[in-house]
Scaffold this motif. Sequence first.
Motif, PDB file in Angstrom:
ATOM      1  N   SER A 143      -7.756  -3.542  -3.726  1.00 24.39           N
ATOM      2  CA  SER A 143      -7.401  -1.764  -4.217  1.00 24.39           C
ATOM      3  C   SER A 143      -6.010  -1.239  -4.115  1.00 24.39           C
ATOM      4  N   VAL A 144      -5.261  -2.336  -4.015  1.00 24.76           N
ATOM      5  CA  VAL A 144      -3.439  -1.436  -4.124  1.00 24.76           C
ATOM      6  C   VAL A 144      -3.307  -1.272  -6.324  1.00 24.76           C
ATOM      7  N   GLU A 145      -3.887  -2.924  -6.171  1.00 21.59           N
ATOM      8  CA  GLU A 145      -4.077  -2.602  -8.293  1.00 21.59           C
ATOM      9  C   GLU A 145      -4.357  -2.175  -8.374  1.00 21.59           C
ATOM     10  N   GLN A 146      -5.601  -1.160  -8.452  1.00 26.10           N
ATOM     11  CA  GLN A 146      -6.525  -0.948  -9.035  1.00 26.10           C
ATOM     12  C   GLN A 146      -5.979   0.565  -9.232  1.00 26.10           C
ATOM     13  N   GLN A 147      -5.547   0.898  -7.569  1.00 27.03           N
ATOM     14  CA  GLN A 147      -5.010   2.108  -7.437  1.00 27.03           C
ATOM     15  C   GLN A 147      -3.535   2.378  -8.455  1.00 27.03           C
ATOM     16  N   LEU A 148      -3.190   1.606  -8.446  1.00 25.22           N
ATOM     17  CA  LEU A 148      -2.467   1.284 -10.262  1.00 25.22           C
ATOM     18  C   LEU A 148      -2.512   1.963 -10.787  1.00 25.22           C
TER      19      LEU A 148
ATOM     20  N   THR B 120       3.512   5.700  -6.262  1.00 33.18           N
ATOM     21  CA  THR B 120       3.742   6.384  -7.766  1.00 33.18           C
ATOM     22  C   THR B 120       3.562   6.709  -8.030  1.00 33.18           C
TER      23      THR B 120
ATOM     24  N   THR C  43       0.693  -1.439   0.068  1.00 34.85           N
ATOM     25  CA  THR C  43       0.062  -0.208   0.241  1.00 34.85           C
ATOM     26  C   THR C  43       0.876   1.053  -0.126  1.00 34.85           C
TER      27      THR C  43
ATOM     28  N   THR D 205      -5.431   3.150 -11.960  1.00 35.78           N
ATOM     29  CA  THR D 205      -5.713   4.641 -12.298  1.00 35.78           C
ATOM     30  C   THR D 205      -4.675   5.501 -11.852  1.00 35.78           C
ATOM     31  N   ASN D 206      -3.933   4.816 -11.344  1.00 37.02           N
ATOM     32  CA  ASN D 206      -2.212   5.974 -11.335  1.00 37.02           C
ATOM     33  C   ASN D 206      -1.756   5.947 -12.574  1.00 37.02           C
TER      34      ASN D 206
ATOM     35  N   SER E   9       2.589   1.459  -3.373  1.00 35.08           N
ATOM     36  CA  SER E   9       1.563   2.628  -4.155  1.00 35.08           C
ATOM     37  C   SER E   9       1.153   4.220  -3.849  1.00 35.08           C
ATOM     38  N   ALA E  10       1.438   4.304  -3.112  1.00 40.01           N
ATOM     39  CA  ALA E  10       1.146   5.845  -2.473  1.00 40.01           C
ATOM     40  C   ALA E  10       2.145   6.536  -3.116  1.00 40.01           C
TER      41      ALA E  10
END
Length: 226
Positions: free
Chosen positions: A65-70, A15, A9, A72-73, A12-13
Motif C-alpha cells: 500500500s505504501v508503494e501504491q501511495q508513492l 511525500t 508509511t 499515486t503521488n 509516504s505521507a
Amino acid sequence: MTAGLSSLTSLSAKTGNGTASSDASTIAGNFNQFLTLLTTQLQNQNPLDPLDTNQFTQQLVQFASVEQQLKTNDQLGSLITASKASAAATASGLIGKTVTADGATTSLADGSATWTLNPARAATKAVLTITDAKGNVVATQTKALAAGSQSFSWDGRASTGQLAAEGKYTLKVQALDATGAAVAVDTKISGAITSVDVTGAEPVLTIGDRTVALSSVEAIGAAVSN
C-alpha cells in the motif's frame, strides 16, 4: 519490523511533488531490505514457536500500500504540472484582451476610471463614493441605476472641481429602491491585460497597475485596438 514499516508509511505521507521520485528509490531499497529480513527470520525461526504467517501477510500488504501511495503521488504531481502548464498557456493568450473581474479598485489614467456596476434590481437613488488609496473621499455622485450590468465612468474630477492625480481609486455604492430598501450592487473592474504572472499556483493578470487572479475574471472581450 512493524516499526520499520510504520516509519515507511510516515515517509509516504510526507511525500510531495518534488520528492516523490527520491522517496520511490528509497522505498525500493527498503523493500529489498525487508525481504532480506523476512527470509532471515524464516530461516532462523524457532521450530517450537514458529512466526505467525498472518503477521507476514499483513506486513506485505502494508508495504504494498505504501508503494501504491508513492506511485499515486508521482501521478498526481504529473497532473498538477500539466494543469499549471495549461493554465499558463490559457492566461498568456489573454494579453491585450479586455476582461471584467471582481473588484472595486481601479486606476485613474488619462482622465478616466471605469467600473462595471450590476445592481440586483433598479435603484432610484444610488450614492457613488470614490476614495483614494489612503481612504480619503475624493468625489461623490448621486444617480439612479437601472437593473442589470452597466458601466460607470469617472472623469477624475474631484468634488472640489480639481482634477485628481492618477492612481488607484475605490468605488463604494450605496443604493435604495423606490420603497427605500437597500439594493445590493456588485462592483467590477474592466481593462486590458498587459502581462501575466504564472509563477504561483494560479495565474495572476495585470490590468494597468492592478493585479487580479485568473479565477476572478468573469468576462473576456476582444483585444484593444491601438
